[in-house]
Each structure stands twice: as structure tokens, then as C-alpha cells.
Design a protein around this motif. Structure first.
Motif, mmCIF file in Angstrom:
data_model
loop_
_atom_site.group_PDB
_atom_site.id
_atom_site.type_symbol
_atom_site.label_atom_id
_atom_site.label_comp_id
_atom_site.label_asym_id
_atom_site.label_seq_id
_atom_site.Cartn_x
_atom_site.Cartn_y
_atom_site.Cartn_z
ATOM 1 N N ALA A 15 0.853 -1.020 0.136
ATOM 2 C CA ALA A 15 0.082 -0.038 0.441
ATOM 3 C C ALA A 15 0.897 1.665 0.212
ATOM 4 O O ALA A 15 0.033 2.563 -0.431
ATOM 5 C CB ALA A 15 -0.541 0.236 1.397
ATOM 6 N N GLN A 19 4.092 -0.075 -3.951
ATOM 7 C CA GLN A 19 3.566 0.621 -5.029
ATOM 8 C C GLN A 19 3.931 1.920 -5.251
ATOM 9 O O GLN A 19 4.266 2.163 -6.801
ATOM 10 C CB GLN A 19 2.126 1.364 -4.241
ATOM 11 C CG GLN A 19 1.270 0.233 -3.941
ATOM 12 C CD GLN A 19 0.544 -0.545 -4.881
ATOM 13 O OE1 GLN A 19 0.680 -0.374 -5.945
ATOM 14 N NE2 GLN A 19 0.114 -1.442 -4.753
ATOM 15 N N ASP A 44 -5.920 -2.760 2.610
ATOM 16 C CA ASP A 44 -7.553 -2.953 1.045
ATOM 17 C C ASP A 44 -7.791 -1.641 -0.179
ATOM 18 O O ASP A 44 -8.035 -1.630 -0.473
ATOM 19 C CB ASP A 44 -9.136 -2.246 2.107
ATOM 20 C CG ASP A 44 -9.543 -3.742 3.259
ATOM 21 O OD1 ASP A 44 -9.330 -4.475 2.629
ATOM 22 O OD2 ASP A 44 -10.437 -2.808 4.046
ATOM 23 N N GLN A 45 -6.475 -0.270 0.676
ATOM 24 C CA GLN A 45 -6.142 0.293 -0.873
ATOM 25 C C GLN A 45 -4.508 1.382 -0.465
ATOM 26 O O GLN A 45 -4.146 0.743 0.619
ATOM 27 C CB GLN A 45 -7.592 1.804 0.082
ATOM 28 C CG GLN A 45 -7.327 1.975 1.203
ATOM 29 C CD GLN A 45 -8.260 3.836 1.115
ATOM 30 O OE1 GLN A 45 -9.196 3.282 0.236
ATOM 31 N NE2 GLN A 45 -8.212 4.622 2.524
ATOM 32 N N ILE A 46 -4.289 1.533 -1.229
ATOM 33 C CA ILE A 46 -3.418 2.009 -1.267
ATOM 34 C C ILE A 46 -3.034 3.567 0.002
ATOM 35 O O ILE A 46 -4.198 3.747 -0.213
ATOM 36 C CB ILE A 46 -2.754 2.578 -2.759
ATOM 37 C CG1 ILE A 46 -2.404 1.917 -3.574
ATOM 38 C CG2 ILE A 46 -1.720 3.649 -2.640
ATOM 39 C CD1 ILE A 46 -2.262 1.777 -4.706
ATOM 40 N N ASN A 47 -2.480 4.002 0.407
ATOM 41 C CA ASN A 47 -2.237 4.462 1.617
ATOM 42 C C ASN A 47 -2.302 5.546 0.986
ATOM 43 O O ASN A 47 -1.682 6.524 -0.315
ATOM 44 C CB ASN A 47 -0.293 4.763 2.239
ATOM 45 C CG ASN A 47 -0.373 6.078 3.037
ATOM 46 O OD1 ASN A 47 -0.849 6.979 2.904
ATOM 47 N ND2 ASN A 47 0.530 4.910 4.032
ATOM 48 N N PRO A 48 -2.940 6.738 1.014
ATOM 49 C CA PRO A 48 -3.560 8.335 0.395
ATOM 50 C C PRO A 48 -2.387 9.323 0.580
ATOM 51 O O PRO A 48 -2.328 10.037 -0.043
ATOM 52 C CB PRO A 48 -4.942 8.566 1.230
ATOM 53 C CG PRO A 48 -4.721 7.404 3.074
ATOM 54 C CD PRO A 48 -4.174 6.381 1.830
ATOM 55 N N THR A 62 -2.529 6.005 -8.263
ATOM 56 C CA THR A 62 -4.602 5.789 -7.279
ATOM 57 C C THR A 62 -5.189 5.492 -8.783
ATOM 58 O O THR A 62 -5.754 4.166 -7.663
ATOM 59 C CB THR A 62 -4.781 6.977 -8.280
ATOM 60 O OG1 THR A 62 -5.247 7.238 -9.417
ATOM 61 C CG2 THR A 62 -4.836 8.268 -7.867
ATOM 62 N N ASN A 64 -4.225 1.752 -8.830
ATOM 63 C CA ASN A 64 -3.712 0.750 -8.743
ATOM 64 C C ASN A 64 -3.926 0.156 -7.366
ATOM 65 O O ASN A 64 -4.598 0.420 -6.658
ATOM 66 C CB ASN A 64 -1.780 0.718 -8.267
ATOM 67 C CG ASN A 64 -0.470 1.678 -9.403
ATOM 68 O OD1 ASN A 64 -1.578 1.114 -10.103
ATOM 69 N ND2 ASN A 64 0.025 1.095 -8.956
ATOM 70 N N THR A 65 -4.114 -1.510 -7.020
ATOM 71 C CA THR A 65 -4.782 -1.737 -5.786
ATOM 72 C C THR A 65 -3.268 -2.932 -5.581
ATOM 73 O O THR A 65 -3.351 -3.426 -5.977
ATOM 74 C CB THR A 65 -6.373 -2.409 -5.886
ATOM 75 O OG1 THR A 65 -5.741 -3.470 -6.880
ATOM 76 C CG2 THR A 65 -7.031 -1.426 -7.516
ATOM 77 N N LYS A 67 -2.298 -6.301 -3.976
ATOM 78 C CA LYS A 67 -2.496 -7.106 -4.934
ATOM 79 C C LYS A 67 -1.379 -7.963 -3.841
ATOM 80 O O LYS A 67 -0.766 -7.722 -2.628
ATOM 81 C CB LYS A 67 -1.860 -7.511 -6.034
ATOM 82 C CG LYS A 67 -2.765 -7.196 -6.658
ATOM 83 C CD LYS A 67 -1.776 -6.846 -8.563
ATOM 84 C CE LYS A 67 -1.967 -5.740 -9.076
ATOM 85 N NZ LYS A 67 -2.224 -4.643 -8.948
#
Length: 137
Positions: A15, A19, A44-48, A62, A64-65, A67
Motif C-alpha cells: 500500500a 506501490q 484494502d487500499q493504497i495509502n492516500p 491511484t 493501483n490496488t 495485491k
């Protein structure tokens, strides 16, 4: 089979660090390198904050997810770069491994993440110059 080198970046949550590294490698390696990233326990999501720090540098991650690291992805990669995934990272004979000791951006503010982003950028530039010496990256 592809003649392109393939690089897999692995961290725990896939994340932040991995990434950002994948984003930099896509930027510097263009289409000459196959880029992969995964995590031993994906978020669950990339670190904002990582997304924001990369956006400041003109890199959009943005889409990317995170995996899950799987055997086939690791086996098919030429270079595996770990970033704090510990014993969860598989080891395959004949692969090039590097363990990049980097701070985890999770829970950190933008100032700290900028420093991590820049360190990753510098390491990725060195990696590209090794993998693609004719590009002069």
C-alpha cells in the motif's frame, strides 16, 4: 517469453513503499521493464499519503490496488525487491534479491512520506541503470 526484465516489489501491505517503487519504475523504465508489486498481507487500499506524495512528483498511482503475493508472480520475476516483508517473502534459487531498508509510510504525515518517496526514487534510478544500462536513467 519476454526479453524485458521483470521486477517484483514486495512489502507487507502493498500500500505504500512497494506501490511507490512500482510507480517510479514504470516512470523511469517506461515499457522496457515489466513491473509487479505485491504484499504478504495486502491492505484494502493504497495509502492516500503515498498517493499524494507521488502525485506531487507527477506520478499517478491511484489506479493501483494492493495485491497478495503469490508463488507464480514471484517465480516469474527476475528481480525481487523486498521492503520489510520478513519471512513471508519466498526465496527462489537464481533470482536476484535486494532488501531495501525503508521506513514504512503507514500512519506518517506527508513530510515523512516525501523523504521515503525520494529515497525510493533514488534506488529505482540505480536499479534502472543496472537493468537497462543503455538508457542512462
Amino acid at each position: 517469453m519476454s526479453d524485458k526484465p521483470s521486477v517484483l516489489f514486495v512489502c507487507v501491505h502493498n500500500a505504500g513503499r512497494s506501490q511507490m517503487a512500482a510507480g517510479w519504475l514504470r516512470h523511469f523504465g517506461a515499457d522496457a521493464v515489466e513491473v509487479r508489486s505485491a504484499g504478504s498481507a495486502p491492505a484494502d487500499q493504497i495509502n492516500p499519503v503515498a498517493v499524494a506524495a507521488m502525485a506531487e512528483a507527477g506520478i499517478d498511482i491511484t489506479g493501483n490496488t494492493p495485491k497478495l503475493l503469490d508463488y507464480d508472480t514471484a517465480y516469474a520475476s527476475d528481480v525481487i525487491i523486498t521492503m520489510g516483508c520478513g519471512d513471508a517473502c519466498p526465496v527462489f534459487p537464481g533470482k536476484r534479491y535486494e532488501d531495501w531498508k525503508l521506513d514504512d509510510p503507514a500512519g506518517q504525515g506527508i513530510e515523512a512520506v516525501r523523504g521515503i518517496r525520494d529515497e525510493i526514487r533514488d534506488r529505482v534510478q540505480r536499479l534502472v541503470s543496472e537493468l537497462l544500462p543503455s538508457t542512462g536513467a
